[in-house]
Enzyme design. Structure first.
Site, mmCIF file in Angstrom:
data_model
loop_
_atom_site.group_PDB
_atom_site.id
_atom_site.type_symbol
_atom_site.label_atom_id
_atom_site.label_comp_id
_atom_site.label_asym_id
_atom_site.label_seq_id
_atom_site.Cartn_x
_atom_site.Cartn_y
_atom_site.Cartn_z
ATOM 1 N N HIS A 58 -5.961 -2.416 4.255
ATOM 2 C CA HIS A 58 -5.877 -2.785 2.717
ATOM 3 C C HIS A 58 -6.717 -1.834 1.828
ATOM 4 O O HIS A 58 -6.305 -1.375 0.877
ATOM 5 C CB HIS A 58 -6.407 -4.302 2.541
ATOM 6 C CG HIS A 58 -6.641 -4.761 1.214
ATOM 7 N ND1 HIS A 58 -5.599 -5.718 0.710
ATOM 8 C CD2 HIS A 58 -7.123 -4.446 0.140
ATOM 9 C CE1 HIS A 58 -6.016 -6.089 -0.409
ATOM 10 N NE2 HIS A 58 -6.945 -5.121 -0.895
ATOM 11 N N GLU A 59 -7.843 -1.694 2.217
ATOM 12 C CA GLU A 59 -8.776 -0.766 1.435
ATOM 13 C C GLU A 59 -8.289 0.615 1.332
ATOM 14 O O GLU A 59 -8.577 1.298 0.506
ATOM 15 C CB GLU A 59 -10.302 -0.873 1.951
ATOM 16 C CG GLU A 59 -10.838 -2.321 1.694
ATOM 17 C CD GLU A 59 -10.950 -2.967 0.555
ATOM 18 O OE1 GLU A 59 -10.500 -2.313 -0.534
ATOM 19 O OE2 GLU A 59 -11.135 -4.184 0.422
ATOM 20 N N HIS A 62 -5.735 1.262 -1.157
ATOM 21 C CA HIS A 62 -6.156 1.744 -2.483
ATOM 22 C C HIS A 62 -6.711 3.064 -2.605
ATOM 23 O O HIS A 62 -6.504 3.812 -3.400
ATOM 24 C CB HIS A 62 -7.473 0.725 -2.826
ATOM 25 C CG HIS A 62 -6.985 -0.767 -3.034
ATOM 26 N ND1 HIS A 62 -6.148 -1.153 -3.771
ATOM 27 C CD2 HIS A 62 -7.489 -1.822 -2.300
ATOM 28 C CE1 HIS A 62 -6.007 -2.275 -3.723
ATOM 29 N NE2 HIS A 62 -6.806 -3.000 -2.993
#
Length: 268
Positions: A58-59, A62
């Protein structure tokens, strides 16, 4: 004085590889029921390691999108190594989400990569950077539920099936909560570039409390009911029954006593 090479900034961290290894070994243990005396413990390791792996992805999503949008600083910060220890708020992104999974079976949204937004031009790029994180959770949920919606469950041991169902439930809850357009969450990051400067300045002081407000609302029975009805509806659309997810959560909470599951090659 030496500096890290750009290649080192992109090298996958041994910490992340260790997490993947734990997920693989515990998944094998669940599949084969190697830890026959406590299948729930193996499910616990599999789900927690899988959940942390999904948080890292997820990170990373980004950071990777920010890199291609103009913020070249994310490499030097270690965000592209998938190392959870490199995130600016490891407590918020890793520790608290794991605690919430253990306590309540809810996928707590993380938010720990610091993007230098001044380096990025274009509102669509800003929105995309915020959106790709929860979209990663969506993709993870689709992968976890593939045996269900592809009708490929023949031969899949029930404990492994239940573990996948519960891991998918966590991904769905994380995606929904992340997409809520509340300051501090990715959903607000998607719409923020399209708001006027006046509105953004008025909303900015509330950003640290957005997540707390959302979880406070989840304690309201009516809101909680609507939220989990939506989660259950999405899982059913992906072929996962309420029973699958419930049994997965029960196995995950091995300290409460393991539920009855059929032995290998047989029925109860």
């Amino acid at each position: 004085m030496t500096t890290a090479s750009p290649r080192a900034d992109h090298r996958i961290s041994p910490v992340f590889l260790a997490l993947v290894a734990v997920m693989a070994v515990s998944g094998w243990a669940v599949w084969t029921r190697t830890i026959a005396a406590n299948t729930g413990f193996a499910v616990f390791l599999f789900v927690v390691s899988g959940w942390v792996v999904s948080l890292c992805l997820h990170e990373y999503a980004h950071a990777r999108t920010a890199l291609h949008s103009g913020d070249i600083s994310v490499g030097a910060k270690g965000y592209l190594t998938l190392n959870p220890l490199k995130y600016t708020h490891a407590l918020l992104s890793i520790v608290l989400p794991v605690i919430f999974v253990i306590m309540g079976g809810i996928g707590l949204p993380g938010g720990a990569v610091f993007i230098e937004r001044g380096r990025i031009r274009g509102r669509w790029r800003h929105s995309l950077i915020s959106a790709v994180g929860p979209l990663t959770n969506v993709l993870f949920a689709v992968v976890c539920t593939a045996p269900f919606w592809l009708h490929g469950l023949d031969g899949v041991p029930e404990p492994f099936r239940y573990a996948l169902a519960f891991l998918a439930l966590l991904q769905v809850t994380a995606a929904i909560l992340n997409f809520v357009p509340v300051p501090g969450l990715d959903g607000y990051g998607v719409i923020e570039p399209w708001l006027s400067l006046k509105i953004r300045r008025q909303v900015e002081p509330f950003a640290p409390f957005g997540l707390l407000a959302v979880f406070g609302l989840l304690w309201v029975p009516e809101v909680n009911h609507v939220f989990f009805d939506a989660v259950d509806a999405i899982l059913r659309a992906l072929g996962v029954t309420d029973w699958d997810a419930f049994q997965g959560q029960e196995l995950f909470r091995f300290w409460r006593g393991e539920p009855q599951v059929p032995p290998l090659g047989g029925t109860l």
